[in-house]
Design a protein around this motif. Structure first.
Motif, PDB file in Angstrom:
ATOM      1  N   ASN A  26       4.849 -36.879  13.988  1.00 13.27           N
ATOM      2  CA  ASN A  26       4.313 -37.295  12.690  1.00 13.27           C
ATOM      3  C   ASN A  26       3.076 -36.475  12.323  1.00 13.27           C
ATOM      4  O   ASN A  26       2.899 -36.073  11.163  1.00 13.27           O
ATOM      5  CB  ASN A  26       3.917 -38.781  12.711  1.00 13.27           C
ATOM      6  CG  ASN A  26       5.090 -39.704  12.994  1.00 13.27           C
ATOM      7  OD1 ASN A  26       6.246 -39.318  12.848  1.00 13.27           O
ATOM      8  ND2 ASN A  26       4.795 -40.926  13.413  1.00 13.27           N
ATOM      9  N   GLU A  48       1.129 -40.230  23.920  1.00 16.71           N
ATOM     10  CA  GLU A  48       2.460 -40.837  23.926  1.00 16.71           C
ATOM     11  C   GLU A  48       3.434 -40.127  24.872  1.00 16.71           C
ATOM     12  O   GLU A  48       4.585 -40.515  24.997  1.00 16.71           O
ATOM     13  CB  GLU A  48       3.026 -40.850  22.497  1.00 16.71           C
ATOM     14  CG  GLU A  48       3.706 -42.162  22.166  1.00 16.71           C
ATOM     15  CD  GLU A  48       4.040 -42.286  20.698  1.00 16.71           C
ATOM     16  OE1 GLU A  48       4.044 -43.422  20.219  1.00 16.71           O
ATOM     17  OE2 GLU A  48       4.322 -41.268  20.041  1.00 16.71           O
ATOM     18  N   ASP A  73      -1.329 -41.277  11.944  1.00 18.60           N
ATOM     19  CA  ASP A  73      -0.821 -39.919  12.198  1.00 18.60           C
ATOM     20  C   ASP A  73      -1.067 -39.016  10.996  1.00 18.60           C
ATOM     21  O   ASP A  73      -1.382 -37.829  11.154  1.00 18.60           O
ATOM     22  CB  ASP A  73       0.677 -39.970  12.519  1.00 18.60           C
ATOM     23  CG  ASP A  73       0.944 -40.770  13.782  1.00 18.60           C
ATOM     24  OD1 ASP A  73       0.074 -40.780  14.676  1.00 18.60           O
ATOM     25  OD2 ASP A  73       2.019 -41.398  13.869  1.00 18.60           O
ATOM     26  N   MET A  91       9.818 -39.561  18.682  1.00 18.64           N
ATOM     27  CA  MET A  91      10.474 -40.864  18.881  1.00 18.64           C
ATOM     28  C   MET A  91      11.457 -41.060  17.748  1.00 18.64           C
ATOM     29  O   MET A  91      11.245 -40.544  16.643  1.00 18.64           O
ATOM     30  CB  MET A  91       9.464 -42.026  18.768  1.00 18.64           C
ATOM     31  CG  MET A  91       8.324 -41.986  19.723  1.00 18.64           C
ATOM     32  SD  MET A  91       8.800 -42.716  21.291  1.00 18.64           S
ATOM     33  CE  MET A  91       7.354 -42.314  22.254  1.00 18.64           C
ATOM     34  N   ALA A 114      11.114 -46.080  19.346  1.00 16.17           N
ATOM     35  CA  ALA A 114      10.049 -46.997  18.947  1.00 16.17           C
ATOM     36  C   ALA A 114      10.685 -48.134  18.159  1.00 16.17           C
ATOM     37  O   ALA A 114      11.406 -47.906  17.181  1.00 16.17           O
ATOM     38  CB  ALA A 114       9.021 -46.270  18.080  1.00 16.17           C
ATOM     39  N   ASP A 165      12.450 -43.874  15.336  1.00 16.12           N
ATOM     40  CA  ASP A 165      11.889 -45.156  14.916  1.00 16.12           C
ATOM     41  C   ASP A 165      12.989 -46.076  14.417  1.00 16.12           C
ATOM     42  O   ASP A 165      13.787 -45.707  13.553  1.00 16.12           O
ATOM     43  CB  ASP A 165      10.859 -44.955  13.793  1.00 16.12           C
ATOM     44  CG  ASP A 165       9.563 -44.341  14.300  1.00 16.12           C
ATOM     45  OD1 ASP A 165       9.447 -44.134  15.531  1.00 16.12           O
ATOM     46  OD2 ASP A 165       8.680 -44.076  13.466  1.00 16.12           O
ATOM     47  N   GLY A 221       7.326 -40.845  16.112  1.00 13.85           N
ATOM     48  CA  GLY A 221       6.603 -40.356  17.289  1.00 13.85           C
ATOM     49  C   GLY A 221       5.285 -39.767  16.805  1.00 13.85           C
ATOM     50  O   GLY A 221       5.265 -39.023  15.827  1.00 13.85           O
ATOM     51  N   LYS A 222       4.207 -40.117  17.484  1.00 15.18           N
ATOM     52  CA  LYS A 222       2.892 -39.727  16.982  1.00 15.18           C
ATOM     53  C   LYS A 222       2.717 -38.207  16.915  1.00 15.18           C
ATOM     54  O   LYS A 222       2.171 -37.682  15.941  1.00 15.18           O
ATOM     55  CB  LYS A 222       1.802 -40.369  17.825  1.00 15.18           C
ATOM     56  CG  LYS A 222       1.848 -41.894  17.718  1.00 15.18           C
ATOM     57  CD  LYS A 222       0.758 -42.574  18.478  1.00 15.18           C
ATOM     58  CE  LYS A 222       1.055 -44.057  18.665  1.00 15.18           C
ATOM     59  NZ  LYS A 222       1.120 -44.834  17.433  1.00 15.18           N
ATOM     60  N   THR A 232       8.196 -43.920   8.228  1.00 18.25           N
ATOM     61  CA  THR A 232       7.148 -43.154   8.897  1.00 18.25           C
ATOM     62  C   THR A 232       7.084 -41.755   8.290  1.00 18.25           C
ATOM     63  O   THR A 232       6.331 -41.527   7.342  1.00 18.25           O
ATOM     64  CB  THR A 232       7.414 -43.105  10.417  1.00 18.25           C
ATOM     65  OG1 THR A 232       7.747 -44.422  10.878  1.00 18.25           O
ATOM     66  CG2 THR A 232       6.202 -42.627  11.158  1.00 18.25           C
TER      67      THR A 232
END
Ligand code: RIB
Ligand code: NA
Length: 308
Positions: free
Chosen positions: A44, A141, A255, A12, A96, A14, A40-41, A293
């Protein structure tokens, strides 16, 4: 052969705004800062493992926009194997929208974009790489069909870790059954079990519910309060506490925990699960000290030696 971690999951971009608090419905608030970054999970978690020294392969799906291209470059810089990171035509990279408050709390709305296009075929194409990994790490996700496929083809090959984030209320029970370790935070646990206000003192109820859904080992994370876990052999929960100094930005802490867990299970297989969780808590605690992140995910060289 070198051990690897395979991550099947999301990327993603962010878009983060910093604000004193969360706005009420209909309210406009004046924020203090704006940042855009890689998130993005799936990404990450993969980046965390790579920064701790893991060899990683990331099966993911990016948009045909400029961001998709720069994300690929970014993953390469992180030493992640991107041979199965695919650019999807006619779609945008996932986004996100994140609000971070003064207390470091966050709330997030995501639009999956290209992550929704990750397909069963994309996973089958990467079959050999997935099967040869020591740990398979997945989240919720992307669309869930490729996740189920990855878990199915990985069965019997190593340890699968599924992070049920973001929470989905009716998941194919095979996903629970095929995950060796199922990990969620307290709010995700509430959505997935239907049990309200889960705290450490009543977490056993949520764990038992997750067992009844088919989970094997369960971990529920509680932010600054650490995590609880329980296994099929020892169904009574064990609490592992953690120490958090002042939280600046908790985005990505979950994450960091999962990427670290995959790292410890793969490269420190002599450690107990409890010790892997304790160390993963410490990696997550590092990540809340910095804004952003992926910008907040720690590098091995900056961490105390006793963590390795
Ligand atoms: O877990 C944090 C991540 O969730 C952010 O990077 C954002 O992309 C959302 O997916
Ligand atoms: Na952070």
């Amino acid at each position: 052969m070198t051990k690897t971690i395979a991550v099947v999951g999301s990327c993603m971009i962010d878009s983060i705004v910093y604000s004193s608090r969360l706005p009420k419905p209909g309210e406009t608030l004046l924020g203090s800062k704006y940042e855009q970054g890689f998130g993005g999970k799936g990404a990450n978690q993969c980046v965390t493992a790579a920064r701790l020294g893991a060899s990683t392969i990331f099966i993911t799906s990016l948009g045909s926009d400029k961001i998709g291209q720069s994300y690929l470059e970014k993953l390469k810089q992180e030493n992640i194997d991107i041979s199965y990171a695919k650019i999807q035509n006619n779609s945008h990279t996932g986004v996100a929208q994140i609000i971070v408050t003064e207390t470091g709390e966050n709330s997030i709305v995501i639009v999956q974009g290209s992550n929704a296009l990750l397909s069963v075929k994309d996973v089958i194409d990467a079959r050999q790489k997935i099967q040869s990994a020591s740990v398979l790490l997945c989240q919720f996700e992307t669309s869930l069909e490729p996740i189920l496929e990855a878990l199915t083809i990985y069965q019997g090959h190593g340890t699968s870790i599924v992070n049920g984030a973001p929470a989905v209320s009716n998941v194919d029970p095979n996903i629970f059954k095929l995950s060796d370790i199922f990990c969620v935070n307290e709010t995700e646990a509430e959505i997935m079990t239907g049990i309200q206000c889960i705290t450490i003192s009543n977490a056993q109820k949520a764990i038992d519910k997750l067992f009844s859904l088919g989970c094997n080992t369960v971990i529920i994370t509680f932010g600054a309060e650490g995590a609880v876990h329980a296994t099929q052999n020892n169904k009574k929960l064990v609490h592992t506490s953690t120490e958090i100094l002042k939280a600046v930005d908790t985005t990505g802490a979950g994450d960091a925990f999962l990427g670290a867990l995959a790292y410890y299970i793969t490269y420190h297989s002599n450690l107990s699960l409890e010790e892997c969780i304790r160390r993963s808590n410490r990696i997550a605690a590092q990540s809340v000290l910095k804004a952003g992140t992926q910008t907040s995910l720690p590098y091995r060289k900056d961490l105390p030696i006793e963590l390795f």
